[in-house]
Design an enzyme around this catalytic site. Structure first.
Site, PDB file in Angstrom:
ATOM      1  N   ALA A 119       1.257 -13.139 -22.633  1.00  0.00           N
ATOM      2  CA  ALA A 119       2.148 -14.677 -22.156  1.00  0.00           C
ATOM      3  C   ALA A 119       1.320 -14.881 -21.001  1.00  0.00           C
ATOM      4  CB  ALA A 119       3.291 -13.979 -21.431  1.00  0.00           C
ATOM      5  N   LYS A 120       1.323 -15.474 -19.695  1.00  0.00           N
ATOM      6  CA  LYS A 120       0.659 -15.983 -19.030  1.00  0.00           C
ATOM      7  C   LYS A 120       1.973 -17.057 -17.907  1.00  0.00           C
ATOM      8  CE  LYS A 120      -3.188 -15.558 -17.712  1.00  0.00           C
ATOM      9  NZ  LYS A 120      -3.994 -14.078 -16.679  1.00  0.00           N
ATOM     10  N   GLY A 121       2.175 -16.797 -17.097  1.00  0.00           N
ATOM     11  CA  GLY A 121       2.609 -17.425 -15.825  1.00  0.00           C
ATOM     12  C   GLY A 121       2.062 -18.271 -14.630  1.00  0.00           C
TER      13      GLY A 121
END
Ligand code: NAD
Length: 431
Positions: A119-121
């Site tokens: 994931a990445k945000g």
């Protein structure tokens, strides 16, 4: 694209221009797929993120006005476990960039055999233009907006560009308040007082040192006869340099953003403060060797070159002039695709970032385990487990290199893709 945003987007490009993180991630997947007997339906699934959350976050500024800011959380793949990846605050954060970097996290977790997906945000904001109070309010409200998407068994954020342990502490607190119980496992990279792991900060540098030790051994180079140049004397570079120095290697050059210091007789790296305590301490360290430029450092005649500062520093322009025998990537994406091809032609092995600096996410996994189990590990235990996990990952990648005509980078992606694909094939796709 900023140097930092470009750094993770460098090694799949066919041009010397940095491409987007998503383009890079798709090319990496395509390259690895060519070497793996993968179900085409699984490959198709992996080309797309499972979910991308876009939220608008109202931020009350200190002057009383309200600004609405966009935030993202891209979740690429969770077939092997909860999504895992950083949360960055940067004005150039975008949806596609988060998706590309989330894919990259899927491979990084898989090559380490961690039970996590990618994931990445991020939030589209310049953190330097926020007061501490504004940063706290923004973090808490963003947490509320993505609350249903994250959690210790769903998606576990960590610090990244523009965020730090304090940001993670606010996130954990906001999440825990809403859930009405203390939930340390929702983030990693927290301060140790609330469940952060010992050894997390030094872990990426430590893994770079471990991998350097192993690659030297693989190519029959005794560490105590090995010269090393390290670009960047920050969390990754300084920790790697200090450990390698401790293990007998001769660190002949180190650098900060303003330039490098070189001494063929070796530099006592313990005497130079790292970036977090004194940002430009390398160039300020008069009396330590001679001053050279960062560009000259990259072209020194050394056994091992460790670029550990920013992305895209080894390019089509300087790859032919690099005289190191081995390159170990400490930074994310320091080698452009064009440079990578030149190193391959010149038979200079490049140990990729997804393996070399993966100590960070690995100790994040230990932190998550400690949080879920409500138990703190000693620093010694963290070091022992990290050594063991790095060696296991190294052995898996080495087996691919030995078993076929693969570069170290391709071998690392093949190991990762095989693991992710096998899990997808076992679980099946529910169309
Ligand atoms: P840091 O900010 O602690 O240190 C960076 C160092 O590089 C400093 O010495 C700085 O002066 C120097 N530097 C900055 N810009 C430079 C430039 N243009 N040329 C030469 N030197 C320059 O950063 P860090 O946490 O050590 O991260 C370094 C790299 O490693 C980044 O690519 C980062 O994404 C990657 N990385 C970091 C971690 C982590 O947990 N810290 C984990 C994995 C990968």
């Amino acid at each position: 694209m900023s140097a930092n945003l470009a750094e993770e987007a460098s090694d799949g490009s066919e041009e010397s221009e940095p491409e987007t993180a998503l383009e890079t991630a798709k090319r990496q997947l395509a390259r690895a797929s060519a070497h793996v007997d993968i179900d085409p339906n699984v490959a198709e699934r992996l080309e797309h993120p499972m979910k991308v959350h876009e939220v608008s976050v109202p931020l009350r500024r200190d002057d009383g006005s309200v600004e609405v800011i966009t935030g993202y959380r891209a979740q690429h793949d969770s077939v092997r476990g909860p999504y895992k990846g950083g949360l960055r605050y940067h004005p150039e954060v975008g949806r596609d960039e988060c998706v590309g970097l989330a894919m990259w996290m899927t491979w990084k977790c898989a090559v380490m055999n961690l039970p996590f997906g990618g994931a990445k945000g991020g939030i589209v904001v310049d953190p330097k233009k926020l007061s501490t109070a504004e940063k706290e309010r923004l973090t808490r409200r963003f947490t509320q907006e993505i609350r249903s998407a994250i959690g210790p068994t769903k998606d576990i954020p960590a610090p990244d560009m523009g965020t730090d342990p304090q940001t993670m502490a606010w996130l954990m607190d906001a999440y825990s308040m809403q859930e009405d119980e203390t939930i340390p496992g929702v983030v990693t990279g927290k301060p140790p007082a609330i469940g952060g792991s010992y050894g997390r900060e030094e872990a990426p540098g430590r893994s770079v040192a471990i991998v350097t030790r192993e690659v030297c051994d693989y190519y029959d180079r005794p560490l105590d006869e090995t010269t090393v140049a390290v670009q960047g004397f920050g969390s990754v570079g300084a920790n790697a340099a200090r450990l390698l120095h401790e293990w007998g290697a001769k660190i002949v050059a180190v650098s900060d953003v303003n330039g490098a210091r070189y001494d063929a007789a070796g530099i006592d790296v313990e005497k130079i403060p790292s970036h977090d305590t004194e940002p430009e301490a390398v160039t300020a360290a008069t009396g330590v060797g001679t001053k050279i430029s960062n560009e000259e450092l990259l072209e020194l005649d050394v056994d091992v070159l460790i670029p550990a500062a920013v992305g895209n520093v080894l390019t089509e322009e300087n790859a032919a002039d690099v005289r190191a025998d081995l390159i170990v990537e400490g930074a994310n994406g320091p080698t452009t695709f064009a440079a990578d091809a030149i190193f391959q032609e010149r038979d200079i092995p490049v140990i990729p970032d997804i393996l070399a600096n993966a100590g960070g996410v690995t100790v994040s996994y230990y932190e998550w385990l400690q949080g879920v189990n409500r138990r703190q590990w000693s620093l010694e235990r963290v070091h022992e487990e990290l050594d063991e996990d790095m060696i296991a990952a190294w052995e898996s990648v080495k087996a691919e290199v030995n078993g076929g005509d693969l570069s170290w980078r391709d071998a690392a992606y093949v190991v990762a893709l095989k693991r992710v694909a096998e899990a997808h094939e076992a679980r099946g796709i529910w169309p």
